[in-house]
Design a protein around this motif. Structure first.
Motif, short mmCIF file in Angstrom:
data_model
loop_
_atom_site.label_atom_id
_atom_site.label_comp_id
_atom_site.label_asym_id
_atom_site.label_seq_id
_atom_site.Cartn_x
_atom_site.Cartn_y
_atom_site.Cartn_z
N GLU A 585 -9.35 10.39 -8.37
CA GLU A 585 -8.87 10.47 -7.01
C GLU A 585 -9.02 9.12 -6.33
OE1 GLU A 585 -10.68 13.61 -4.79
OE2 GLU A 585 -9.25 15.09 -5.56
N HIS A 586 -8.01 8.73 -5.54
CA HIS A 586 -8.01 7.45 -4.86
C HIS A 586 -7.75 7.68 -3.37
CE1 HIS A 586 -7.73 5.68 -8.88
NE2 HIS A 586 -6.83 6.62 -9.10
N GLY A 587 -8.73 7.36 -2.55
CA GLY A 587 -8.57 7.52 -1.11
C GLY A 587 -7.88 6.31 -0.52
N LEU A 588 -6.85 6.52 0.26
CA LEU A 588 -6.13 5.44 0.93
C LEU A 588 -6.56 5.44 2.40
CD1 LEU A 588 -2.57 5.85 -0.66
CD2 LEU A 588 -4.56 4.57 -1.48
N THR A 589 -7.02 4.30 2.87
CA THR A 589 -7.64 4.22 4.20
C THR A 589 -6.88 3.30 5.13
OG1 THR A 589 -9.07 2.40 3.46
CG2 THR A 589 -9.91 4.65 3.19
N ALA A 590 -7.18 3.43 6.43
CA ALA A 590 -6.53 2.60 7.45
C ALA A 590 -7.00 1.16 7.32
CB ALA A 590 -6.86 3.14 8.84
N PRO A 591 -6.08 0.18 7.34
CA PRO A 591 -6.47 -1.23 7.19
C PRO A 591 -7.06 -1.81 8.47
CG PRO A 591 -4.10 -1.05 7.46
CD PRO A 591 -4.61 0.35 7.38
N PHE A 592 -6.83 -1.13 9.61
CA PHE A 592 -7.36 -1.60 10.90
C PHE A 592 -7.27 -0.44 11.89
CE2 PHE A 592 -3.12 -3.53 10.06
CZ PHE A 592 -2.34 -2.60 10.77
N ASP A 593 -7.85 -0.63 13.07
CA ASP A 593 -7.73 0.38 14.13
C ASP A 593 -6.27 0.46 14.57
OD1 ASP A 593 -10.44 0.52 13.94
OD2 ASP A 593 -10.85 -0.45 15.86
N GLY A 594 -5.77 1.66 14.79
CA GLY A 594 -4.38 1.77 15.22
C GLY A 594 -3.92 3.21 15.34
N VAL A 595 -2.61 3.39 15.27
CA VAL A 595 -1.97 4.69 15.41
C VAL A 595 -1.07 4.93 14.21
CG1 VAL A 595 -0.31 6.03 16.77
CG2 VAL A 595 -2.05 4.65 17.92
N VAL A 596 -1.03 6.17 13.73
CA VAL A 596 -0.16 6.54 12.62
C VAL A 596 1.28 6.60 13.15
CG1 VAL A 596 0.34 8.23 10.82
CG2 VAL A 596 -2.02 7.86 11.56
N ALA A 597 2.02 5.52 12.94
CA ALA A 597 3.37 5.42 13.46
C ALA A 597 4.39 6.11 12.55
CB ALA A 597 3.76 3.96 13.65
N GLU A 598 4.04 6.24 11.26
CA GLU A 598 4.97 6.83 10.29
C GLU A 598 4.15 7.57 9.25
OE1 GLU A 598 7.98 5.12 6.85
OE2 GLU A 598 7.71 3.96 8.71
N LEU A 599 4.57 8.75 8.85
CA LEU A 599 3.85 9.53 7.85
C LEU A 599 4.88 10.20 6.94
CD1 LEU A 599 1.08 10.48 6.84
CD2 LEU A 599 1.30 12.46 8.36
N ASN A 600 4.93 9.72 5.69
CA ASN A 600 5.93 10.21 4.74
C ASN A 600 5.32 11.08 3.65
OD1 ASN A 600 7.88 8.51 6.03
ND2 ASN A 600 7.01 6.78 4.91
N ALA A 601 4.01 11.23 3.65
CA ALA A 601 3.33 11.94 2.56
C ALA A 601 3.08 13.40 2.92
CB ALA A 601 2.00 11.25 2.26
N LYS A 602 3.22 14.27 1.91
CA LYS A 602 2.90 15.67 2.06
C LYS A 602 2.01 16.10 0.91
CE LYS A 602 7.19 17.04 4.41
NZ LYS A 602 8.39 17.93 4.35
N ALA A 603 1.02 16.92 1.19
CA ALA A 603 0.12 17.40 0.14
C ALA A 603 0.92 18.13 -0.93
CB ALA A 603 -0.93 18.33 0.74
N GLY A 604 0.62 17.78 -2.18
CA GLY A 604 1.31 18.39 -3.31
C GLY A 604 2.50 17.60 -3.81
N ALA A 605 2.92 16.58 -3.06
CA ALA A 605 4.12 15.80 -3.44
C ALA A 605 3.76 14.77 -4.51
CB ALA A 605 4.71 15.11 -2.23
N GLN A 606 4.66 14.56 -5.47
CA GLN A 606 4.55 13.48 -6.44
C GLN A 606 5.19 12.23 -5.84
OE1 GLN A 606 3.11 13.38 -9.46
NE2 GLN A 606 2.49 15.54 -9.54
N VAL A 607 4.53 11.09 -5.96
CA VAL A 607 5.05 9.85 -5.38
C VAL A 607 5.12 8.78 -6.45
CG1 VAL A 607 4.20 10.37 -3.06
CG2 VAL A 607 2.74 9.11 -4.64
#
Length: 622
Positions: A585-607
């Motif tokens: 498992e690989h956790g992807l984290t925020a690179p800095f303080d901010g706001v989630v302006a775009e979210l393309n990921a859904k649980a269960g999706a293959q990328v």
């Protein structure tokens, strides 16, 4: 001799077993999951049986499906390889109860060595030296802490049912014991369903020495000498060699004799490995090597033993399982020369050794040394299984020659677009400390920065890539080869990386001795095991990290959790989502303080690799 054999495994070990079985005239049956439908081991076997979906827990780890496949195919024996069900005593018993031959030790022997505390008590009774520590039943935290104090810090907390470094914690001093114990117990419970631990003295300059043993059903046990497996990363072996450098005859006799006594104590049959830890702070000494555990199966690194003894250990396994006596007695076995094995993994050292998956569009390992692999060009590295691509094994009259042979093959490894650790292995082999056999299990951690290749090419590599670009692919190639009819050859070419192009001339300095290939849009150059991609024109594209705020998939995988919503405020380092690939498992984290302006990921999706999963706008833009 067994007439038909089912291999309950996949990849290079399945191919390895098939090769020996074929030489002995034994019919082979492969099993495969959905992901392995076109795998090399399936193509090599005489017959293949589908056993389920791609995840191992739905196929290779389902004992009932393996036994059913054996019955369906008419196989009379099952070889478990290593990993998966190879050390599962209940599965071994199920094979025997089904009237099939189990190519491995008796279930009772597997059980006896399966729990570290019970195994160590058994070894003590057999006169095998064990690491100083606490193996008692009392698991009260206060009692364990008291015992750790008696042993003397630093100590290791180890899961009783552990393996692969899970449930293991080093504790430097008493004030860190409680937290380390809690952490070890949680991980042990999660990984093995058993949170019991033992305490061992931590060896300050440890070397991992293991002994190959073999027993038969007639009461005979021999050893085939020792291996050194000290080069490890996160408790996983990376480079192994035989014999162990610096091992004198007195120490060899002591450790190999102890391994034979260990095998005799459990009436061992078949191939096994007795693992020891040595305090090498003053060289290898007979009284400074202690029993750690026994692996009741064939080991990944068995080829180095084969290379120095001239024996085929898979053949030995099949003969012993067929009821025959061991092929040779102890006095008929001897060490000849030196052998080293490197494990070639699909991973990117420059990205923290993240797994790399995908199709092997270009795959060439050369032919200078022995190669054990389960793939060919055009095959794919799957995210469902271990990322090992191949084992590269070199033999020489002496250790220096073996190192040179293996370094030469690593230098010439050509694999694309899957990333590998070949450059990392090359650097490790040619490091001064390795050459001097100045080894311990901390070697890689202590030298990591020096061993990981620079992902960016220097000027000589740019010029080497230009030479590849300017080399004609064939006699009719007139475009990017640098040769034109009725015109002198060009000596420069425009190359680019990450969207930036420069004109590179092969006449401007020394060239790195690269190999490589090119197509209409790019050049891929290989040097010292590392692969470098260059674009040939503005039309070309080069893989690059996403821009500021872009959260990019570092590899193909499955999104298992999305922990933020679009528009949510996030802090630097906060986990945004989790990607699962290659059993990790690989956790992807925020690179800095901010706001989630775009979210393309859904649980269960293959990328796919490089897909933009989310985008974070800096706080000041919010």
């Amino acid at each position: 001799m067994i007439r038909s054999l089912l291999i309950a495994n996949r990849g290079e070990i399945a191919c390895r077993v098939i090769r020996t079985a074929r030489e002995l005239g034994v019919r082979t049956v492969a099993v495969y999951s959905d992901a392995d439908r076109k795998a090399l081991h399936v193509r090599l076997a005489d017959e293949a049986v589908h056993i389920g979906a791609s995840p191992a827990r739905e196929s290779y780890l389902v004992g009932e499906k393996i036994i059913a496949a054996a019955r369906e195919s008419g196989a009379e024996a099952i070889h478990p390889g290593y990993g998966f069900l190879s050390e599962n005593a209940d599965f071994a018993q199920s094979v025997i109860d089904a009237g099939l031959i189990w190519v491995g030790p008796k279930p009772d022997s597997i059980r006896a060595m399966g729990l570290k505390d019970a195994a160590k008590k058994l070894m003590q009774e057999a006169g095998v030296p064990v690491t100083p520590g606490y193996l008692g039943e009392n698991q009260d935290p206060a009692h364990l802490k008291t015992e750790a104090g008696k042993i003397g810090y630093p100590v290791l907390i180890k899961a009783v049912a552990g393996g692969g470094g899970k449930g293991m914690r080093k504790v430097e001093a008493a004030d860190g014991f409680d937290d380390a114990l809690d952490s070890a117990k949680r991980e042990a419970a999660s990984s093995f369903g058993d949170n019991r631990v033992l305490i061992e003295k931590f060896v300050q300059s440890p070397r991992h020495i293991e002994v190959q043993i073999f027993g038969d059903s007639h009461g005979n046990v021999v050893h085939l000498f020792e291996r050194d497996c000290s080069l490890q990363r996160r408790h996983q072996k990376v480079i192994e060699e035989a014999p162990a450098p610096g091992m004198d005859e007195a120490t060899r006799e002591a450790v190999c004799g102890a391994a034979v006594r260990a095998a005799q104590a459990v009436s061992y049959e078949g191939a096994g490995t007795v693992e020891f830890i040595a305090d090498a702070s003053d060289g290898l000494k007979p009284d400074r090597i202690w029993f750690m555990e026994m692996n009741t199966r064939l080991q990944v690194e068995h080829p180095v033993t084969e290379e120095i003894t001239g024996e085929d250990l898979v053949e030995w396994q099949l003969r012993v399982a067929s009821g025959e006596r061991l092929p040779k007695a102890q006095d008929e076995l001897a060490i000849q020369g030196h052998a080293i094995e490197a494990r070639l993994y699909a991973e990117d050292p420059s990205k923290g050794f993240l797994p790399s998956v995908g199709k092997l569009e270009h795959f060439d390992l050369g032919d200078r040394v022995r190669i054990e692999t389960g793939v060919e060009e055009g095959d794919a590295i799957s995210s469902f299984y271990d990322p090992m691509i191949a084992k590269l094994i070199a033999w020489g009259e002496d250790r220096e020659t073996a190192i040179g042979e293996l370094a030469a093959i690593l230098d010439g490894v050509e694999i694309w677009p899957v990333r590998t650790n070949a450059g990392f292995l090359f650097n490790a082999l040619l490091s001064d400390e390795f050459g001097l056999a100045d080894l311990n299990t901390n070697f890689i951690g202590d030298h990591l920065d020096d061993l990981v290749p620079d992902p960016e090419p220097d000027d000589s590599l740019w010029r080497g890539a230009a030479a590849v670009a300017l080399t004609p692919a064939d006699e009719t190639d007139e475009g990017l080869s640098g040769f034109r009819l009725n015109a002198p050859p060009r000596r420069s070419v425009a190359l680019g990386r990450a969207g930036t192009f420069r004109t590179v001339s092969t006449d401007d300095g020394d060239l790195a001795a690269v190999s490589g290939f090119r197509d209409a849009d790019r050049v891929v150059a290989f040097y010292e095991g590392q692969a470098y991609e260059f674009a040939l024109s503005a039309r070309g594209s080069v893989s690059a990290v996403g821009g500021d705020g872009a959260i990019v998939a570092p590899m193909p995988g499955k999104v298992t959790a999305v922990e933020v919503k679009q528009g949510a405020k996030v802090r630097k380092g906060e986990r945004l989502l989790t990607l699962e690939a290659m059993k990790m498992e690989h956790g992807l984290t925020a690179p800095f303080d901010g706001v989630v302006a775009e979210l393309n990921a859904k649980a269960g999706a293959q990328v796919t690799d490089g897909a933009v999963l989310a985008r974070i706008d800096p706080q000041e833009k919010a």
